[in-house]
Structures are given as C-alpha cells and as structure tokens.
Design a protein around this motif. Structure first.
Motif, short mmCIF file in Angstrom:
data_model
loop_
_atom_site.label_atom_id
_atom_site.label_comp_id
_atom_site.label_asym_id
_atom_site.label_seq_id
_atom_site.Cartn_x
_atom_site.Cartn_y
_atom_site.Cartn_z
N ILE A 74 28.82 39.26 49.78
CA ILE A 74 28.36 40.62 50.06
C ILE A 74 26.83 40.70 49.93
CG2 ILE A 74 28.44 43.01 49.16
CD1 ILE A 74 31.49 42.48 48.68
N GLU A 75 26.28 39.92 49.01
CA GLU A 75 24.81 39.90 48.87
C GLU A 75 24.13 39.33 50.11
OE1 GLU A 75 23.97 37.70 45.27
OE2 GLU A 75 24.87 39.25 43.99
N HIS A 76 24.89 38.60 50.92
CA HIS A 76 24.33 38.00 52.14
C HIS A 76 24.76 38.77 53.39
CE1 HIS A 76 22.89 34.68 49.73
NE2 HIS A 76 24.05 34.69 49.13
N GLY A 77 25.38 39.93 53.20
CA GLY A 77 25.67 40.78 54.36
C GLY A 77 27.14 40.89 54.74
N ALA A 78 28.04 40.11 54.09
CA ALA A 78 29.47 40.22 54.42
C ALA A 78 30.00 41.59 53.99
CB ALA A 78 30.25 39.12 53.74
N ASP A 79 31.05 42.05 54.67
CA ASP A 79 31.65 43.35 54.34
C ASP A 79 32.81 43.20 53.37
OD1 ASP A 79 30.14 45.07 56.34
OD2 ASP A 79 30.93 43.47 57.61
N ILE A 80 33.61 42.16 53.57
CA ILE A 80 34.81 41.96 52.76
C ILE A 80 34.86 40.50 52.31
CG2 ILE A 80 37.35 41.94 52.81
CD1 ILE A 80 37.04 44.20 54.96
N VAL A 81 35.28 40.30 51.06
CA VAL A 81 35.45 38.95 50.53
C VAL A 81 36.92 38.75 50.18
CG1 VAL A 81 34.83 37.36 48.65
CG2 VAL A 81 33.11 38.90 49.62
N LEU A 82 37.44 37.58 50.56
CA LEU A 82 38.81 37.21 50.22
C LEU A 82 38.78 36.02 49.28
CD1 LEU A 82 41.88 36.95 52.53
CD2 LEU A 82 41.25 34.96 51.17
N HIS A 83 39.69 36.04 48.28
CA HIS A 83 39.87 34.88 47.41
C HIS A 83 41.33 34.52 47.27
CE1 HIS A 83 35.90 34.18 45.78
NE2 HIS A 83 35.73 35.49 45.64
N SER A 84 41.59 33.23 47.25
CA SER A 84 42.84 32.76 46.65
C SER A 84 42.54 32.63 45.16
CB SER A 84 43.25 31.41 47.23
OG SER A 84 44.29 30.87 46.40
N LEU A 85 43.12 33.53 44.36
CA LEU A 85 42.89 33.48 42.91
C LEU A 85 43.60 32.28 42.28
CD1 LEU A 85 43.46 37.28 42.15
CD2 LEU A 85 41.28 36.10 42.48
N THR A 86 44.54 31.72 43.05
CA THR A 86 45.26 30.51 42.65
C THR A 86 44.31 29.37 42.31
OG1 THR A 86 46.81 31.19 44.39
CG2 THR A 86 47.12 28.97 43.45
N LYS A 87 43.14 29.37 42.92
CA LYS A 87 42.23 28.25 42.84
C LYS A 87 41.25 28.44 41.68
CE LYS A 87 44.59 27.29 46.54
NZ LYS A 87 44.11 27.53 47.89
N TYR A 88 39.94 28.47 41.94
CA TYR A 88 38.99 28.44 40.83
C TYR A 88 39.07 29.65 39.91
CZ TYR A 88 36.72 24.39 42.82
OH TYR A 88 36.47 23.13 43.27
N ILE A 89 39.35 30.83 40.44
CA ILE A 89 39.22 32.02 39.60
C ILE A 89 40.24 32.00 38.47
CG2 ILE A 89 39.41 34.55 39.57
CD1 ILE A 89 37.86 34.55 42.22
N ASN A 90 41.50 31.69 38.78
CA ASN A 90 42.43 31.44 37.67
C ASN A 90 42.10 30.08 37.05
OD1 ASN A 90 44.76 31.84 35.94
ND2 ASN A 90 45.65 30.17 37.13
N GLY A 91 42.01 29.08 37.87
CA GLY A 91 41.42 27.82 37.45
C GLY A 91 42.29 26.87 36.65
N HIS A 92 43.49 27.27 36.28
CA HIS A 92 44.31 26.43 35.41
C HIS A 92 45.62 25.99 36.06
CE1 HIS A 92 41.37 28.22 32.74
NE2 HIS A 92 41.65 27.29 31.86
N GLY A 93 45.76 26.27 37.34
CA GLY A 93 46.93 25.76 38.06
C GLY A 93 48.26 26.30 37.56
N ASP A 94 48.26 27.52 36.98
CA ASP A 94 49.53 28.01 36.44
C ASP A 94 49.98 29.35 37.01
OD1 ASP A 94 47.54 29.44 35.21
OD2 ASP A 94 47.93 28.68 33.19
N THR A 95 49.28 29.85 38.02
CA THR A 95 49.81 31.04 38.71
C THR A 95 49.17 31.12 40.10
OG1 THR A 95 50.23 33.42 38.63
CG2 THR A 95 48.07 32.70 37.88
N THR A 154 41.84 22.61 36.45
CA THR A 154 41.25 21.74 35.42
C THR A 154 41.52 20.28 35.77
OG1 THR A 154 43.31 21.99 34.20
CG2 THR A 154 41.48 23.40 33.55
N ASP A 155 42.68 19.99 36.35
CA ASP A 155 43.08 18.63 36.71
C ASP A 155 42.51 18.28 38.09
OD1 ASP A 155 44.92 20.02 34.98
OD2 ASP A 155 46.33 18.36 35.21
N SER A 156 42.00 17.06 38.25
CA SER A 156 41.54 16.63 39.57
C SER A 156 42.75 16.41 40.48
CB SER A 156 40.77 15.32 39.45
OG SER A 156 39.54 15.55 38.79
#
Ligand SMILES: *Cc1c(COP(=O)(O)O)cnc(C)c1O
Length: 408
Positions: free
Chosen positions: A210-231, A353-355
């Motif tokens: 958004i700081e670079h001009g995008a209107d909407i941001v999408l995330h798969s929270l499954t990945k880095y934001i949760n980050g622990h591979g458990d949900t 956390t796991d590679s």
C-alpha cells in the motif's frame, strides 16, 4: 459491519505511544488489544461462540440495521484483533481474515467482479491461483487476461473498459522474481483500475504494497505470518469501504470462509515474532543463494537480494526466505538432490520454521495421472526447485544442501 475497525473495546494502544507512532514490532505485539477489556489477560482470549445474544429485540434490530455483531461468521473478538493488527501493520484502513489464502482470493474476486468483467493478472502466479483464473473464473463469465507485468507498459494494451482489477504477486511464487509495485500501480490507476498485490512471500515486515500505491493486499497467513506450519489462514487488507463490502458479501454469503478463532489466536501468536523471523529467514536465504550461485552443479539461482535486483531493494527491506534454482542436471538432477536431503523437508508450503523444498515438475508429473490438463505454470521450467529457508542453523542447512549436491 462497518466498522469492525472502529468498534468499541479494542483500543489502538495510542495510550502507550506518548503521541508518537509505535514501531512495527511493538504494534505486532500490542496493536488492537486492550487487556482491560478482557480481565487483564496478557494474551487475547479465544472466543468460542457461534452467536451473540441481545438485551432486547430493539438492540437486535439496531445491530441488524447497522451490520452489527449478530453472528460469528462475520464477527469474533479474537479474529477482530488479528484483522485490526494486520491492517495496521500493512498501513491499511481495514482488514478481513478468512480460512486460507485461496479463500481470500475467491472472496476478493467473486465480490469485486461479475459476469462480463475482466481481470488482468501477471502470467506467473501461485499454482492454485492459476487453476482459479484458468478453470474457475471463466465458468462464471469472468475473462482473465494474463500479461507479463515485468514490463508495466504491457498493461496499456491489456486493460479495457471492462477491466476491474490488476492482480499479481511479488515476489512471484515460485520464481522469486520481483514486480515493480509502484510502476504497475501508477499505470493501472492512470487507467482507473485498482491493483491487488499478493504479498505472501514478503510479509508486512519486509514489504508493504500500500505504501507503494497498491489498493488491496492479500496474504496467505499459512505462510510467514503464522510462520509455524500449524494452521491455514488468509487475509485481505485495504480501504474501509472495499473491506466492508468484502465482509458483507464476500465472506457473509459468497464464500462463508470464516477463520476459526483458534486459528486467529495461533496466527496472532506467530505474528508477534514476525520481523525477528523474517530477519533470520532473509539472512540465511541470502547465504544459501550465494553458496548455490558458486556451486558447480547449479545452473541458476533466483533470489531477490542477490546483487543487481534493484526493484527488490526499492520496495523490500530484505529478501525473505524464498529462493528458486535449477541444476545443470535438470529434472532428474532435481529429483536425485531432493531424495538425498536429510535435514531439509520435501514438502509443499513455505514460510515455516522448518526448511521446506519442492520440485514443481515432479508434482506435476504425478498429478497428470489424475488431471490430464495439468501443466507447468508460465516461466517455471522442469528443472526449477523452490526452497523455503527455515530457521535452522544456516551452517547445517548449507551442509545438507552441499552433501545432496555432491554427486551432481
Ligand atoms: C500458499 C499461497 C497462496 C494460497 O494460500 P493458502 O493459505 O495455501 O490457501 C496464495 N498465494 C501465494 C503466493 C502462496 O504462496
């Protein structure tokens, strides 16, 4: 429910800030949670309730007429903290979380586009997003126009008066290439079209579209934001009006893909260490990218912060933990290497956390036995290996990769 961002008992911790803007990590830990409203619990409680009672019929009427807190498909206190916190970290006015990243994409597209509308996408995307745009959306009369957005001027010919949205990932899954958010947003806005960016590979700790001009941001929270591979989880962040619509239509009756409050709790917990984790993921991935680049068995490496990638340095603070590479020994070499690994796990998904390591062409070959039309995504070669660098000691990861590459 307007206002899931302005409601009641969840404060923004401005009382902690002494009038100055709090830093990213402080907000990742505290934003939108007021312990005083929850018996001074230090961690947000998990509210397991499917519905909310009303003092009176009149109060129920009032809630219904204001899009208020009637039912847990659209409102849950634990989930609301996560939505507000993610919106804050992305610099968005409002947020919506759903069950998965794919649910976020479905909620977004099926809410904003109708039969006859057009969607412009970058020609390489996450494999299931490709399935949705190639097989899903045409069934509903939505035309998808894939273009190479590494040249933003390609938008000029792709956008028509029916185009409702431009959608892309950066970094791009699984290539780890970079698209220029500001340049694409500027062109799209010049033609009156909104831009949505899947920022899953970066997370808000490293890149805030958004700081670079995008209107909407999408995330798969499954990945880095949760980050622990458990949900699993997914999120949409953007302006309050669009997010209100996505909640009121997209979530309430189109997808109904409500995140469980327990998953919201886990993701809030993961989020507290996001930037610490991203620093380590990034430092280790850069070291591994450099090792691979210098290795005689390796034909090519793609990692955003290997020299020369100036767009990455313009919009990301670090390169994240995702890299792609190919061996001189190609498809067969990739299979041999994966089988020799002892520490890095052979698995899809990323950001744990796991590679985790994955060879798309092998999965494709297996899938073709059940889906004849399965094909590799544009830009993905038979040799491509995707590595999600975890939080193990980088010396151990490098040793494992080296011993697996030795025979190749
Ligand atoms: C994994 C992923 C998705 C889909 O997310 P799920 O939570 O698995 O449904 C979407 N975009 C990107 C870039 C991804 O890596």
């Amino acid at each position: 429910m307007t206002g899931s961002n302005q409601q009641g008992n969840l404060q923004d911790h401005s009382d902690l800030s002494h009038g100055v803007c709090l830093g990213f990590d402080t907000r990742a830990i505290h934003h939108a949670f007021d312990p005083a409203a929850f018996s001074r619990a230090v961690q947000p409680p998990v509210f397991l309730t499917s519905t909310y009672g009303f003092e009176s019929v009149a109060a129920n009427d009032a809630a219904a007429s204001h899009g208020g807190r009637l039912y847990a498909r659209e409102y849950n206190p634990t989930t609301e903290i996560l939505e507000q916190r993610l919106a804050n970290l992305e610099g968005a006015e409002a947020g919506l979380v759903v069950t998965t990243g794919m649910a976020a994409f479905g909620t977004l597209i099926l809410s904003l586009l109708s039969q006859g509308d057009e969607l412009v996408v970058h020609n390489t995307l996450y494999s299931n997003t490709v399935a949705m745009v190639e097989q899903g959306l045409p069934r509903f009369g939505i035309k998808v126009v894939p273009v190479d957005l590494s040249e933003p001027s390609n938008l000029d010919a792709a956008i028509t008066d029916k185009t409702k949205l431009v959608y892309f990932e950066t970094p791009v899954n699984p290539l780890s290439t970079i698209l220029d958010i500001a340049a694409i947003a500027e062109r799209a806005h010049g033609l009156n079209v909104k831009v949505a960016v899947d920022s899953t590979f970066a997370s808000p700790a490293l890149q805030r579209p958004i700081e670079h001009g995008a209107d909407i941001v999408l995330h798969s929270l499954t990945k880095y934001i949760n980050g622990h591979g458990d949900t699993l989880g997914g999120a949409l962040l953007g302006d309050a009006e669009t997010l209100h619509m996505l909640r009121e239509t997209g979530l309430r009756y189109i997808t109904g893909a409500t995140l469980s409050p327990h998953s919201a709790f886990l993701i809030l917990r993961g989020l507290k260490t996001l930037s610490l984790r991203m620093e380590r993921h990034s430092a280790s991935a850069l070291a591994i990218a450099r090792m691979l680049e210098a290795h005689p068995a390796v034909a090519w490496v793609s990692y955003p912060f290997l020299e020369s990638r100036s767009i990455a340095r313009k919009q990301m603070t670090q390169g994240s933990g995702m890299l792609a590479f190919g061996l001189h020994s190609g498809f067969e070499g990739a299979r041999t290497m994966l089988d020799r690994l002892q520490l890095v796990t052979r698995a899809v998904s990323l950001g744990d956390t796991d590679s985790l390591i994955y060879h798309p062409a092998s999965i494709l070959r297996a899938r073709q036995s059940i889906r004849k039309d399965a094909h590799l995504i544009e830009g993905v070669g038979e040799d491509l290996v995707r590595l999600s660098v975890g939080l193990e000691d980088v010396s151990d990861l490098i040793a494992d990769l080296r011993q697996a590459l030795q025979v190749l």
